[in-house]
Design a protein around this motif. Sequence first.
Motif, PDB file in Angstrom:
ATOM      1  N   CYS A  23      86.244 -35.239  35.795  1.00 61.28           N
ATOM      2  CA  CYS A  23      85.581 -35.317  34.492  1.00 61.28           C
ATOM      3  C   CYS A  23      86.596 -35.366  33.352  1.00 61.28           C
ATOM      4  CB  CYS A  23      84.631 -34.139  34.311  1.00 61.28           C
ATOM      5  SG  CYS A  23      83.216 -34.157  35.438  1.00 61.28           S
ATOM      6  N   LEU A  24      87.641 -34.536  33.464  1.00 56.92           N
ATOM      7  CA  LEU A  24      88.669 -34.519  32.414  1.00 56.92           C
ATOM      8  C   LEU A  24      89.428 -35.836  32.365  1.00 56.92           C
ATOM      9  CD1 LEU A  24      90.095 -30.890  32.864  1.00 56.92           C
ATOM     10  CD2 LEU A  24      88.538 -31.712  31.083  1.00 56.92           C
ATOM     11  N   GLY A  25      89.673 -36.444  33.534  1.00 54.08           N
ATOM     12  CA  GLY A  25      90.348 -37.731  33.558  1.00 54.08           C
ATOM     13  C   GLY A  25      89.524 -38.813  32.893  1.00 54.08           C
ATOM     14  N   LEU A  26      88.212 -38.822  33.149  1.00 53.18           N
ATOM     15  CA  LEU A  26      87.327 -39.801  32.508  1.00 53.18           C
ATOM     16  C   LEU A  26      87.227 -39.565  31.007  1.00 53.18           C
ATOM     17  CD1 LEU A  26      84.488 -39.891  35.209  1.00 53.18           C
ATOM     18  CD2 LEU A  26      86.318 -41.579  34.847  1.00 53.18           C
ATOM     19  N   MET A  27      87.186 -38.247  30.613  1.00 50.10           N
ATOM     20  CA  MET A  27      87.127 -37.927  29.188  1.00 50.10           C
ATOM     21  C   MET A  27      88.408 -38.385  28.488  1.00 50.10           C
ATOM     22  SD  MET A  27      86.703 -34.230  27.320  1.00 50.10           S
ATOM     23  CE  MET A  27      85.130 -33.935  28.094  1.00 50.10           C
ATOM     24  N   ALA A  28      89.568 -38.148  29.156  1.00 51.72           N
ATOM     25  CA  ALA A  28      90.831 -38.580  28.564  1.00 51.72           C
ATOM     26  C   ALA A  28      90.876 -40.098  28.428  1.00 51.72           C
ATOM     27  CB  ALA A  28      91.995 -38.080  29.417  1.00 51.72           C
ATOM     28  N   MET A  29      90.308 -40.822  29.412  1.00 58.95           N
ATOM     29  CA  MET A  29      90.272 -42.287  29.325  1.00 58.95           C
ATOM     30  C   MET A  29      89.395 -42.733  28.155  1.00 58.95           C
ATOM     31  SD  MET A  29      91.562 -45.000  30.656  1.00 58.95           S
ATOM     32  CE  MET A  29      92.128 -44.572  32.299  1.00 58.95           C
ATOM     33  N   TRP A  30      88.246 -42.117  27.976  1.00 58.08           N
ATOM     34  CA  TRP A  30      87.358 -42.464  26.858  1.00 58.08           C
ATOM     35  C   TRP A  30      88.049 -42.196  25.526  1.00 58.08           C
ATOM     36  CZ3 TRP A  30      85.171 -39.757  22.809  1.00 58.08           C
ATOM     37  CH2 TRP A  30      84.160 -40.416  22.114  1.00 58.08           C
ATOM     38  N   LEU A  31      88.704 -41.024  25.431  1.00 62.72           N
ATOM     39  CA  LEU A  31      89.404 -40.702  24.197  1.00 62.72           C
ATOM     40  C   LEU A  31      90.542 -41.676  23.930  1.00 62.72           C
ATOM     41  CD1 LEU A  31      89.600 -36.799  24.457  1.00 62.72           C
ATOM     42  CD2 LEU A  31      88.349 -38.102  22.729  1.00 62.72           C
ATOM     43  N   ALA A  32      91.245 -42.112  24.979  1.00 64.38           N
ATOM     44  CA  ALA A  32      92.346 -43.060  24.807  1.00 64.38           C
ATOM     45  C   ALA A  32      91.842 -44.401  24.273  1.00 64.38           C
ATOM     46  CB  ALA A  32      93.069 -43.248  26.138  1.00 64.38           C
ATOM     47  N   PHE A  33      90.747 -44.892  24.856  1.00 64.53           N
ATOM     48  CA  PHE A  33      90.173 -46.139  24.356  1.00 64.53           C
ATOM     49  C   PHE A  33      89.695 -45.988  22.924  1.00 64.53           C
ATOM     50  CE2 PHE A  33      89.917 -47.719  28.746  1.00 64.53           C
ATOM     51  CZ  PHE A  33      90.159 -49.070  28.546  1.00 64.53           C
ATOM     52  N   THR A  34      89.032 -44.860  22.642  1.00 64.06           N
ATOM     53  CA  THR A  34      88.490 -44.629  21.303  1.00 64.06           C
ATOM     54  C   THR A  34      89.596 -44.589  20.262  1.00 64.06           C
ATOM     55  OG1 THR A  34      86.570 -43.471  22.191  1.00 64.06           O
ATOM     56  CG2 THR A  34      87.134 -43.053  19.896  1.00 64.06           C
ATOM     57  N   LEU A  35      90.679 -43.874  20.581  1.00 65.12           N
ATOM     58  CA  LEU A  35      91.792 -43.793  19.633  1.00 65.12           C
ATOM     59  C   LEU A  35      92.465 -45.148  19.473  1.00 65.12           C
ATOM     60  CD1 LEU A  35      93.354 -40.377  20.743  1.00 65.12           C
ATOM     61  CD2 LEU A  35      92.169 -40.848  18.594  1.00 65.12           C
ATOM     62  N   ARG A  36      92.622 -45.863  20.567  1.00 65.85           N
ATOM     63  CA  ARG A  36      93.298 -47.162  20.481  1.00 65.85           C
ATOM     64  C   ARG A  36      92.459 -48.184  19.710  1.00 65.85           C
ATOM     65  NH1 ARG A  36      94.813 -51.275  19.524  1.00 65.85           N
ATOM     66  NH2 ARG A  36      96.215 -52.706  20.633  1.00 65.85           N
ATOM     67  N   LEU A  37      91.139 -48.215  19.948  1.00 62.52           N
ATOM     68  CA  LEU A  37      90.270 -49.198  19.292  1.00 62.52           C
ATOM     69  C   LEU A  37      89.752 -48.717  17.950  1.00 62.52           C
ATOM     70  CD1 LEU A  37      88.240 -50.270  22.468  1.00 62.52           C
ATOM     71  CD2 LEU A  37      90.208 -51.433  21.436  1.00 62.52           C
ATOM     72  N   THR A  39      87.366 -46.768  17.189  1.00 62.91           N
ATOM     73  CA  THR A  39      85.896 -46.742  17.088  1.00 62.91           C
ATOM     74  C   THR A  39      85.359 -46.116  18.368  1.00 62.91           C
ATOM     75  OG1 THR A  39      83.903 -48.068  16.745  1.00 62.91           O
ATOM     76  CG2 THR A  39      85.616 -49.039  18.120  1.00 62.91           C
ATOM     77  N   PRO A  40      84.209 -45.406  18.268  1.00 65.16           N
ATOM     78  CA  PRO A  40      83.611 -44.860  19.494  1.00 65.16           C
ATOM     79  C   PRO A  40      83.431 -45.950  20.546  1.00 65.16           C
ATOM     80  CG  PRO A  40      82.507 -43.967  17.586  1.00 65.16           C
ATOM     81  CD  PRO A  40      83.434 -45.043  17.070  1.00 65.16           C
ATOM     82  N   HIS A  41      83.737 -45.644  21.783  1.00 67.28           N
ATOM     83  CA  HIS A  41      83.914 -46.659  22.820  1.00 67.28           C
ATOM     84  C   HIS A  41      82.859 -46.518  23.910  1.00 67.28           C
ATOM     85  CE1 HIS A  41      85.782 -48.945  26.043  1.00 67.28           C
ATOM     86  NE2 HIS A  41      85.775 -47.839  26.788  1.00 67.28           N
ATOM     87  N   TRP A  42      82.420 -47.642  24.435  1.00 65.87           N
ATOM     88  CA  TRP A  42      81.628 -47.691  25.673  1.00 65.87           C
ATOM     89  C   TRP A  42      82.239 -48.771  26.545  1.00 65.87           C
ATOM     90  CZ3 TRP A  42      78.544 -44.615  28.121  1.00 65.87           C
ATOM     91  CH2 TRP A  42      77.847 -45.067  29.230  1.00 65.87           C
ATOM     92  N   PRO A  43      82.587 -48.425  27.797  1.00 65.30           N
ATOM     93  CA  PRO A  43      83.309 -49.397  28.631  1.00 65.30           C
ATOM     94  C   PRO A  43      82.494 -50.649  28.954  1.00 65.30           C
ATOM     95  CG  PRO A  43      82.648 -47.475  29.912  1.00 65.30           C
ATOM     96  CD  PRO A  43      82.368 -47.152  28.492  1.00 65.30           C
TER      97      PRO A  43
END
Length: 638
Positions: A23-37, A39-43
């Motif tokens: 769960c933490l790995g998926l959360m970190a991935m979501w946060l990484a995409f969100t920070l990079r883009l 904007t709030p992210h949906w894969p």
Amino acid sequence: MLNRILGWSRAAKRLVVVGLDVCLGLMAMWLAFTLRLETPHWPEGLQWLAYALAPALAFPVFAKLGLYRAIFRYTGINALITTGKAVALYGALLLGCLLVAQWEGVPRSVGILQPLLFMLLVGASRALGWLALAGRSRHAPYRLLIYGAGSAGAQTAAGLGNTRQYLLQGFVDDDPAKVGRSINGVRVHAPWDLPEVVRRQGITDVLLALPSTTRERRRQIIESLHELPVRIRTLPGLSDLASGRVTVTDFQDLEIEDLLGREPVAPDPGLLGRNLAGTVVLVTGAGGSIGSELCRQILREGPRQLLLVDHSEYALYAIHHELRALVPHGSAPDALVPLLASITDPERMADICRHYRPGSIYHAAAYKHVPMVEANAGEGVLNNVFGTLNMVRVALAHGASHFVLVSTDKAVRPTNVMGATKRVAEMVLQAVAASPRPPFGPSGDAPAGPWICPTRLSMVRFGNVLGSSGSVIPLFREQIAAGGPVTVTHPDVTRYFMTIAEAAQLVLQAGAMAEGGDVFLLDMGDPIQILDLAQRMVTLSGLTVRDARHPEGDIEIVFTGLRPGEKLYEELLIADNPLPTDHPRILRAREEYRPWDELQGLLHALHQAARGGDAAAMARLLHQLVPGYHRERPQALP
């Protein structure tokens, strides 16, 4: 809830931690995409592959580096470093995969941002788990101060954070540079602030984490804590801190030497092994308190063969089993020989000495418990007097070069049968050593010139041995642990005390200095009042003495009256003429004795009386043999 979780099986706990990391790995991935883009992210599309790749890489790396074998309650700096290494390896793999794959819609910077965020989340999860478990100790039954803010104290504190028994309240240190500072958030106090800290924080225990301090300094610290209502504990040593974890089972009561009241007498290495290295050595009473310590120290000096003689099967088995682990690798199979025998059996002892030919004999076998010997006087006489006579006889007959008798301060102006028999045993050695002709065998065997005893006979006199089977220390500890009362025979009774190691070293060094017929004794300082010792042990256990002035105290001290044959004060010398020796703390005395021609007739009569159980005759003969022997009348309690 926390207790219920801790009750789960190891597999269930591990599964929960793996799920948490996913769960933490998926959360970190979501946060990484969100920070990079930004904007709030949906894969979308191939981004799902990046989400799947994170746990697929993390799990085998974490498992390989042991993160799922760790126990949260023991999380420390080493565990966090390992976590950092695992995440760094995982991040390198993730970044490499993203660079190679070049998936559309997956920025390469995610391979850097996600591992950094993942490390923060995983580290925080471990730290929160540790804090949750550590918080349980806030209700620990014991509140602790650690005396010593050095490396041992710090390691101990780190281990204590994982226990439920102790709640660490602070450190104490003599170094002014450390006072007022903190170690991992725990304050360091000055020694003079201890009474106030103990009162204000409800301290129950003080742990001495001072493995390298001198015995004198330890004693000063213990004295300063004497009046405080705390129990004083100690660490066994730095080697026991190697794991970085300390539990309540690692703590010990104060060492017996801390109760001695003086610095233990250091041995002279040159004297200690003079008659031992490369020789055959025999120890009688090898399974007893003194005999077993003698065997341990003799074995360190490298004898060719060590003969263990005892009439107790279990005692002999125990010491033989212990010493086998200490025999140097490569020694002969018969380097350590257990011999079940009684010193009162002259044929058996003669067979042993004829077969093994010991060069040095240390005679520690004796009946020593005063009330027991008083009630069984005949056996005391046969064992202590005639057992010694048997051993002297076989030592001379089979060429032993040295014979040392372990004696007692109770042989000086004795008031009991045990002391009287030990003084007679001393007189046997003195008389044989000074005899002008061979004392055993027909007079026709005597050479034309003066006969010189071929065996150097000597005896060693010392007081009560701390921690031995006859010492009051183990008894007082049992009584304190049981809630009292502590029994003391008389408020004025005093005794000389020494450690078991001191006693054994004294015996070995005396044998090396013997000239023949010597009486050796240790300069043991001032005698200790038994009542003071009892009170000291109660207060050092964190309890208080209950008496008329303190009816609310924890442990009562009860006076039982002197036992039959017991006296208030012990002495080490009959005559006041001690002479120096090669060791500054060992003295030599040459005291009066009966010549062998006069002594042997009285010994024959004493043997007949003991064999026949004639108590009156034994008492009369002991009075005749030992000047100054008298039965002590019990002192009335004040």
